[in-house]
Every structure is written in C-alpha cells, then in structure tokens.
Design a protein around this motif. Structure first.
Motif, mmCIF file in Angstrom:
data_model
loop_
_atom_site.group_PDB
_atom_site.id
_atom_site.type_symbol
_atom_site.label_atom_id
_atom_site.label_comp_id
_atom_site.label_asym_id
_atom_site.label_seq_id
_atom_site.Cartn_x
_atom_site.Cartn_y
_atom_site.Cartn_z
ATOM 1 N N ALA A 21 0.832 -1.211 0.000
ATOM 2 C CA ALA A 21 0.000 0.000 0.000
ATOM 3 C C ALA A 21 0.861 1.252 0.000
ATOM 4 O O ALA A 21 0.544 2.252 -0.665
ATOM 5 N N LYS A 22 1.991 1.208 0.729
ATOM 6 C CA LYS A 22 2.884 2.380 0.762
ATOM 7 C C LYS A 22 3.469 2.668 -0.622
ATOM 8 O O LYS A 22 3.516 3.809 -1.080
ATOM 9 N N TYR A 23 3.927 1.578 -1.317
ATOM 10 C CA TYR A 23 4.534 1.771 -2.641
ATOM 11 C C TYR A 23 3.513 2.250 -3.670
ATOM 12 O O TYR A 23 3.791 3.155 -4.462
ATOM 13 N N LEU A 24 2.316 1.639 -3.622
ATOM 14 C CA LEU A 24 1.276 2.067 -4.559
ATOM 15 C C LEU A 24 0.845 3.500 -4.276
ATOM 16 O O LEU A 24 0.625 4.298 -5.206
ATOM 17 N N ASN A 25 0.741 3.843 -3.007
ATOM 18 C CA ASN A 25 0.369 5.203 -2.621
ATOM 19 C C ASN A 25 1.411 6.208 -3.123
ATOM 20 O O ASN A 25 1.079 7.269 -3.677
ATOM 21 N N MET A 26 2.702 5.852 -2.966
ATOM 22 C CA MET A 26 3.782 6.729 -3.410
ATOM 23 C C MET A 26 3.787 6.901 -4.928
ATOM 24 O O MET A 26 3.913 8.002 -5.442
ATOM 25 N N LEU A 27 3.590 5.790 -5.671
ATOM 26 C CA LEU A 27 3.606 5.853 -7.132
ATOM 27 C C LEU A 27 2.429 6.660 -7.684
ATOM 28 O O LEU A 27 2.585 7.443 -8.629
ATOM 29 N N VAL A 28 1.252 6.478 -7.073
ATOM 30 C CA VAL A 28 0.076 7.215 -7.536
ATOM 31 C C VAL A 28 0.247 8.709 -7.274
ATOM 32 O O VAL A 28 -0.025 9.560 -8.129
ATOM 33 N N LEU A 29 0.727 9.062 -6.081
ATOM 34 C CA LEU A 29 0.950 10.470 -5.757
ATOM 35 C C LEU A 29 2.027 11.079 -6.658
ATOM 36 O O LEU A 29 1.929 12.236 -7.086
ATOM 37 N N LEU A 30 3.057 10.285 -6.962
ATOM 38 C CA LEU A 30 4.124 10.767 -7.841
ATOM 39 C C LEU A 30 3.586 11.029 -9.246
ATOM 40 O O LEU A 30 3.898 12.056 -9.861
ATOM 41 N N ALA A 31 2.766 10.082 -9.743
ATOM 42 C CA ALA A 31 2.177 10.263 -11.072
ATOM 43 C C ALA A 31 1.267 11.496 -11.099
ATOM 44 O O ALA A 31 1.288 12.281 -12.057
ATOM 45 N N PHE A 32 0.460 11.659 -10.042
ATOM 46 C CA PHE A 32 -0.420 12.816 -9.959
ATOM 47 C C PHE A 32 0.392 14.118 -9.945
ATOM 48 O O PHE A 32 0.043 15.094 -10.628
ATOM 49 N N ILE A 34 3.444 14.649 -11.149
ATOM 50 C CA ILE A 34 4.079 14.887 -12.455
ATOM 51 C C ILE A 34 3.070 15.463 -13.444
ATOM 52 O O ILE A 34 3.344 16.460 -14.134
ATOM 53 N N ILE A 35 1.868 14.845 -13.487
ATOM 54 C CA ILE A 35 0.837 15.328 -14.413
ATOM 55 C C ILE A 35 0.410 16.752 -14.052
ATOM 56 O O ILE A 35 0.293 17.630 -14.926
ATOM 57 N N ALA A 36 0.188 16.987 -12.758
ATOM 58 C CA ALA A 36 -0.233 18.315 -12.311
ATOM 59 C C ALA A 36 0.846 19.357 -12.598
ATOM 60 O O ALA A 36 0.554 20.483 -13.018
ATOM 61 N N LEU A 82 7.876 24.113 -10.176
ATOM 62 C CA LEU A 82 8.955 23.640 -9.308
ATOM 63 C C LEU A 82 8.599 23.821 -7.834
ATOM 64 O O LEU A 82 8.804 22.911 -7.009
ATOM 65 N N ILE A 83 8.047 24.991 -7.481
ATOM 66 C CA ILE A 83 7.620 25.224 -6.090
ATOM 67 C C ILE A 83 6.513 24.238 -5.711
ATOM 68 O O ILE A 83 6.500 23.682 -4.597
ATOM 69 N N PHE A 84 5.570 24.015 -6.623
ATOM 70 C CA PHE A 84 4.476 23.071 -6.398
ATOM 71 C C PHE A 84 5.016 21.671 -6.103
ATOM 72 O O PHE A 84 4.577 20.986 -5.165
ATOM 73 N N THR A 85 6.013 21.249 -6.900
ATOM 74 C CA THR A 85 6.591 19.905 -6.727
ATOM 75 C C THR A 85 7.381 19.801 -5.424
ATOM 76 O O THR A 85 7.296 18.782 -4.710
ATOM 77 N N LEU A 86 8.153 20.854 -5.101
ATOM 78 C CA LEU A 86 8.942 20.838 -3.859
ATOM 79 C C LEU A 86 8.047 20.698 -2.628
ATOM 80 O O LEU A 86 8.400 20.005 -1.654
#
Length: 429
Positions: A21-32, A34-36, A82-86
C-alpha cells in the motif's frame, strides 16, 4: 499529510499489505504530481508568452522581444511548477525518507540550475539590447556578461556541491580554499581575459567593427566579436582568426580606426628612376615640356627666375653646369605633384608630397605621399592604381627611364615579325 493517506487507507481496506500500500500510494501520488506539474507549467507558460507577446506589440522598445528571443518567459514558467513539486515531495515520500532526501536534493540542484538559466536569459537580453544602442554597439559587452555568468556558475556549482554533501555553503567554501591555486591555474586564461577586457574597454583599444592587423596571429580584417577569452577577426579573405583577448595588451597590433575616422587613406608608393637618365634640361627640352599644360605657367615663371639670377651674376651658360638650372627629374616631380593636386580621388586638405628618397642600386626612388578621399579598400586601390598608371606612362615624356631588372627577353634581338634573330652574350660584351 491527511490527503496523502486517503489512498493509503483505501488500499489497506482492500486487503493489501502495508508495504504494498505504501509503494502504490507513493507511485500514484508521484504520477499525480508529475501530471499536475506539467499542466501547471503548460498553463503558466502560455500565460507568460501571451503576456510578453502582447506587451512587445504595444511597447516601442525591443527589450521585451529580446526576452522572448532568449527564452526568459519559458525559463520563468518553470518556477511555479517547481515550487508546487517541492511542496509535495514530503507528502509523496513520507514513508520513504531515503528517497525523499535524494529527490529533494535533486530538485534543489535543479532549482539552482533554473535560477542560472533565468539569469543567463536576462543577461543575454540586456546584452542584445545594449548592442542596439549606437554608443555601446562597439563595446566588449560579451566579456562583461561572461564574467557575470562565470561567477553565477561558480556560485551555483559550489551551492550544488554543498547541498549534495550536506555541508553548509560557508564551510564548503572554506574547505575548498586550499584548492584555490588549482582553481586559479584552471581559470588562468579566463582571469587574464577578464583583466584584458577591462583594459581594452577602458583604454578604448579595440571596438567591434575596427579593422586591425595582428601579424603574429595572421589577422588582417574586421573585429566581429570581443568576449572574455577571445577576439574574433574576419579577415578580408573571409577566413576567421581567433586571438586571445589578453594578447591585445601583451603584444603589438595595428588598429586602422584612425585612418577610417580621418579624411583619407594614405597613399605611399614610389617608382625607381634610372640615375643615368637624369640630366639638366636643355632649351629644346624646355620648349617641349612647356607643351604640358599643367606645368606651362610653372616652367615659364621658373625659367624667368633662373635667367634673372644667371644674368645678374654673369653666369657663363656655355656649360649647363654653371649657375642655376632645371633638371628633368625636378620638372617631372613638379608635374606629378600638380597632377595629384588636381586628381579627383585625392583629399586636397591633407598632405600631398612628391619626394626623392636616397639613391640605391635600383636608381633613385621618387615617392608619392598623399591621401585618397575614398577610404573603401576597392576604391582606394583603384585611385592609387589610376595615379601610378598615369605616372609610369608619363615618365618617357620627361626623357627619364624607370629602373627594372632585366629579364631573358632583354638579351635577345627580334626582327619585325617578332622572331628571335640573335642572342646577346654578356661575357662577349
């Protein structure tokens, strides 16, 4: 943090393990994220480009056009994503401290690079703008921009190393102090070029557009670029010569700017007259010379003065050597001077002189010293050639001869058809 746990809690309820669940949660948030971030970047970029385009169409200055040309809006558009991602990195990697530390440092290094890009875009825009100003167009602006960029990159690289190593910036600078000698050695040419650029600018030694001759480097043409390390010269054969900037103050070179800004370009060339063709002018020759209209009045007045002097002093003129006399080379010299003074291509307000140089084994050089009114190379060469075409053709009219070394054809005899009939043996002669 609670938003980041929503998906994690949902995944646990579906029966997945905590680790999965931690890995899937991290990957989904990372994808979100990047897209955002891409969407935000696209929107901000479009807004900035539209703003600067509209601004450039309404303003008279071309500085905003140069900002667009040097990609300043494009680089600035990276800031908000960049600020959003940080801000989202701690949320995405809250369960992975190692990844969080690595990604955070990577983005901070990218932030430093982005700041340098923005500074470079602004400086390049300022450079291009200053070059459009007439009083600054010929100054070595590139050198100063490069100096700022070197300092910016140096500070940026040191800051990046400090972030990667986790050492404070001041302590990091102190640590590499011992390596300053190596750094100075590496940047020796840059330092020399920087000092040379300042001296060249302050002393106004070279400007962009100047015609310079630098024999040591084989340069003879117009300066097209002056930067921190090199000076580019486009030679008249259209080749490019690159000269180290510090060579301008270390070695001797010729700058033709003074000639270009003056009223004319110097003509300084001579013809060699055979010594045995020089003699006193006889009365018959004088009558013949008086037919040359440009010196008729001069010869009449000159002869009256000479005759008056010789009569007053009872000079015996049975021998030409006695008293005052005119020579054919003296009359010829006066003729050339008069011809140049009346030539349409010479500057009458600058020096015009025809003089004799010291005799040598090739006769007596008769030198023309004048200035053409047209300084353009092609026209200058045409004017000079036109003068000497006339001078060389006029020599026989004064019973003079031009010295030239003999060729093979000088030692043969030809008949009327041009066929060689006999060869002259110099030893027999």
């Amino acid at each position: 943090m609670e938003i980041g746990n929503l998906l994690y809690d949902y995944l646990l309820k579906t029966g997945l393990s905590e680790n999965t669940a931690k890995y899937l949660n991290m990957l989904v948030l990372l994808a979100f994220t990047i897209i955002a971030a891409f969407l935000v970047h696209y929107i901000i970029r479009r807004i900035l480009l539209s703003f600067f385009t509209n601004l450039s169409s309404k303003t008279k200055t071309n500085f905003d056009d140069l900002l667009i040309k040097n990609k300043a809006p494009k680089n600035i558009a990276h800031i908000i994503p960049l600020i959003f991602t940080l801000n989202l990195i701690p949320v995405i990697f809250k369960d992975f401290p190692y990844f969080e530390n690595f990604v955070l440092k990577s983005f901070l290094v990218f932030t430093i690079i982005l700041v340098i890009w923005i500074v470079r875009s602004l400086l390049n825009s300022i450079r291009d703008f200053l070059k459009t100003i007439p009083n600054l167009g010929d100054k070595p602006i590139d050198s100063y921009i490069q100096v700022f960029m070197i300092f910016a990159w140096a500070i940026g690289i040191l800051s990046a190393f400090a972030i990667i190593t986790g050492i404070e910036f001041i302590k990091f600078i102190t640590t590499i102090g011992a390596a300053s000698a190596v750094i100075i050695l590496i940047f020796k040419d840059t330092i020399l070029g920087f000092v040379a650029s300042i001296q060249v600018s302050i002393n106004d030694m070279v400007r962009i557009g100047d015609w310079i001759t630098f024999e040591k480097y084989g340069a003879d043409g117009d300066v097209t670029e002056i930067n921190l390390s090199t000076v580019k010269v486009q030679n008249f054969d259209m080749t490019i010569t690159t000269i180290p900037t510090y060579a301008l103050i270390a070695d001797s070179f010729k700058n033709w700017r003074g000639m270009q800004s003056s009223g004319g370009r110097r003509i300084k060339r001579s013809v060699n007259i055979k010594l045995d063709s020089i003699h006193y002018v006889t009365n018959d020759e004088l009558d013949s010379f008086k037919k040359i209209q440009s010196i008729t009045t001069y010869l009449e007045n000159r002869q009256e003065d000479i005759d008056a002097y010789n009569t007053k002093n009872n000079i015996n003129k049975e021998l030409l050597l006695n008293g005052r006399n005119m020579t054919n080379i003296g009359v010829f010299r006066k003729y050339i001077e008069t011809y140049i003074e009346n030539h349409s291509g010479t500057n009458k307000e600058m020096m015009i002189m025809v003089r004799q140089l010291a005799p040598d084994t090739q006769g007596i050089p008769l030198e023309i010293y004048a200035f053409s009114s047209d300084k353009r190379w092609q026209n200058y060469e045409y004017i000079m050639a036109d003068i000497f075409d006339h001078v060389i053709a006029a020599v026989p009219y004064f019973n003079l001869e031009i010295f030239e070394l003999p060729s093979n054809s000088s030692f043969v005899q030809r008949n009327e058809e041009g066929t060689i009939t006999d060869k002259i043996d110099l030893e027999d002669e």
